[in-house]
Design an enzyme around this catalytic site. Structure first.
Site, PDB file in Angstrom:
ATOM      1  CB  SER A  18      -0.907   0.019   1.231  1.00 52.53           C
ATOM      2  OG  SER A  18      -0.120   0.304   2.372  1.00 52.53           O
ATOM      3  CE  LYS A  19       1.235   7.406  -3.133  1.00 54.85           C
ATOM      4  NZ  LYS A  19       1.696   7.410  -4.495  1.00 54.85           N
ATOM      5  NE  ARG A  20      -0.777   4.248   6.837  1.00 52.96           N
ATOM      6  CZ  ARG A  20      -1.158   5.449   7.246  1.00 52.96           C
ATOM      7  NH1 ARG A  20      -2.141   6.054   6.663  1.00 52.96           N
ATOM      8  NH2 ARG A  20      -0.537   6.025   8.263  1.00 52.96           N
ATOM      9  N   GLY A  42       5.407   3.673   1.125  1.00 60.00           N
ATOM     10  CA  GLY A  42       6.290   3.968   0.004  1.00 60.00           C
ATOM     11  C   GLY A  42       5.539   3.957  -1.305  1.00 60.00           C
TER      12      GLY A  42
END
Length: 488
Positions: free
Chosen positions: A259-261, A263
């Site tokens: 997930s974006k969280r 990286g």
RNA sequence: GGCCCCUUGGUCAAGCGGUUAAGACAUCGCCCUUUCACGGCGAUAACGGGAGUUCGAUUCUCCCAGGGGUCACCA
């Protein structure tokens, strides 16, 4: 003839997990001498994202995972549809879905449902509260023909649901997981056509995959639980289902879905950062699959040759950014200076640097950077002239050794007299100094390290003569004079 | 919670009944080198647990545990 498809919905940026799915489809198709198609699944009007299709095509073409059919880029780089079984954009296929849903309705395999969102929400909440699995309760399953007609005529909104047989085991075979069996008792009467008249994924994939002659459905494992619904639909239509291949997820270091969280996850982010598309693709290919031999660095076509879909792993793979860095570094090191200069040029955009300088920069940093975007900083770190000489520690001792003045004088004199400024000649001068002053202790580390420190202020960096060559004569002499004035 | 899937070192992964259980990344040494980096060499480190089947299980079966996915008029 093998025909596979990558069928993303245009909802934003392209996730590296999606790229890997596309890549496996591509590798399999090419290996089998088949076709790889790109279809757009844009049936959710609420999540449409401006420019998403362009992003998608760009990511695919940038990385070489290029579709043979379907949504493609034409010679001018514009979006186009290519192939005989289009359109390849679902929102342009609405009549088709209408036709097939009618068939289902007529056969009693699907039914109208007038349940409101509120009723469904309440139902779900209640079921959860009681500890039941949230599921449609079949409220509209057996409405009379008259009532249905009456409510439609009255303009009541409705959806069309699949009428799943009760308590029936559905088994399908998956290339990487073997036979999977799921009972319809654990499945919902899936909505096939939404209130807005658009099909849901579950209906559209089946119709489209069949009509487009798709032989293998290679997709993420999140689809595994709903595959029986798809298989049942094929059955209802009397069509042959494709071979399923459900790919394992790509995970974060904590084993949660990438997930974006934690990286970057968008293909564009990696490319912008200076990960080479060929390195990214290479890395992604090895997440869930490996060739029979021990190769790790492979071109796309080498991967095609080696690819074996039956060797795809069953379990999720952690996206190891350190290994990606290593792999990207391998690709960078393998480039010649000219090629690297071209690739790093965009990252020096604001500085207006000529080609020859860029090539020199390339040689300077080639073995030190993991991705292209590090180039400017890396160069700056090596060539930065705005530094202070250390006031303590080993570096201080080196600069204040008795031999330094001797060295300084010899160096300054020789460099001043040099008219052909290049690394080789510079190296010659340093060697000459060693020869002339060896007996005074100016040799080896006591020779190179003070020069390095005088010129760069730090004890490490690339080849000294190379640095001096890139710095240029004027700059070197200027730094020496500053050293003389401030330290000596 | 129901259902489904998965389980070899920290990570990616070879293995497909008998192996000293590969290799790569990372880590740590040593070497190379004027320094750093690169490179070379080496080291540490794994079959989730329990029952079976078998002369013999990492490999086959079952159970358990753990992890993941999924239960939308999103894909």
């Amino acid at each position: 003839m093998v025909r596979v498809r990558f069928a993303p919905s245009p909802t934003g940026n392209v996730h590296v997990g999606s790229l890997r799915t596309a890549l496996y489809n591509y590798l399999f198709a090419k290996k089998q001498k088949g076709d790889f198609l790109l279809r757009l699944e844009d049936t959710d009007r609420t999540r449409l994202h401006e420019g998403a299709a362009d992003n998608l095509l760009k990511a695919l073409y940038d990385t070489g995972v290029i579709p043979d059919e379907g949504l493609v880029l034409d010679e001018d780089g514009n979006q186009a549809q290519k192939g005989d079984v289009g359109p390849y954009i679902q929102s342009e296929r609405l009549e088709l879905y209408q036709h097939y849903i009618k068939q289902l309705l007529d056969d009693g395999k699907a039914y109208y449902c007038f349940c409101t969102k509120e009723r469904l929400d309440d139902l779900r909440e209640h079921q959860k509260a009681v500890g039941e699995t949230p599921r449609y309760d079949g409220h509209c399953r057996d409405l009379s023909q008259e009532e249905i007609q009456r409510r439609i005529d009255a303009g009541e909104p409705y959806v069309i649901r699949l009428k799943l047989p009760e308590n029936k085991e559905i088994t399908f075979s998956d290339t990487v997981r073997g036979d999977v069996t799921i009972n319809t008792a654990d499945l919902d009467d899936q909505v096939l056509i939404k209130a807005d008249g658009f099909p849901t994924y579950h209906f559209a994939v089946v119709v489209d995959d069949h009509l487009m002659g798709i032989t293998h459905v290679i997709r993420g494992e999140e689809w595994l639980p709903s595959t029986p619904k798809h298989v049942y639909l094929y059955e209802c239509f009397g069509w042959d289902a494709p071979q399923y291949v459900h790919l394992p997820n790509i995970l974060n270091a904590d084993h949660k879905k990438l997930s974006k969280r934690q990286g970057d996850v968008a293909v564009g982010d990696f490319l912008d950062k200076g990960y080479l598309p060929e390195a990214l693709v290479n890395f992604l290919a090895l997440l869930g699959w490996s060739p029979e031999d021990e190769r790790e660095i492979m071109t796309l076509s080498e991967m095609v040759d080696a690819f074996d879909i039956t060797k795809v792993h069953r379990s999720g793979a952690v996206f190891d950014r350190e290994k990606l860095d290593w792999m990207n570094g391998q690709y960078i090191k393998a480039m010649d200076d000219e090629a690297l200069a071209e690739r790093i040029a965009p990252y020096f955009d604001d500085e207006n640097i000529d080609h020859d300088t860029l090539v020199q920069y390339a040689s300077l940093i080639k073995e030190r950077i993991a991705c292209l975007s590090q180039a400017p900083d890396s160069v700056k770190e090596i060539l930065n002239g705005d530094f202070d000489w250390p006031a303590e520690g080993e570096a201080y001792d080196i600069l204040h050794a008795d031999t330094v003045p001797i060295l300084y004088n010899a160096l300054y004199e020789k460099l001043t007299g040099e008219s052909d400024w290049n690394a080789e000649n510079i190296q010659g001068h340093i060697k000459a100094i060693q020869k002339e002053h060896k007996k005074e202790g100016v040799k080896g580390k006591a020779l190179y390290m003070p020069i390095r420190l005088m010129l760069t202020g730090v004890m490490h960096g690339p080849d000294l003569a190379l640095i001096m060559s890139v710095l240029g004569k004027d700059e070197c002499l200027k730094r020496l004079r500053r050293f003389h004035d401030e330290i000596l």
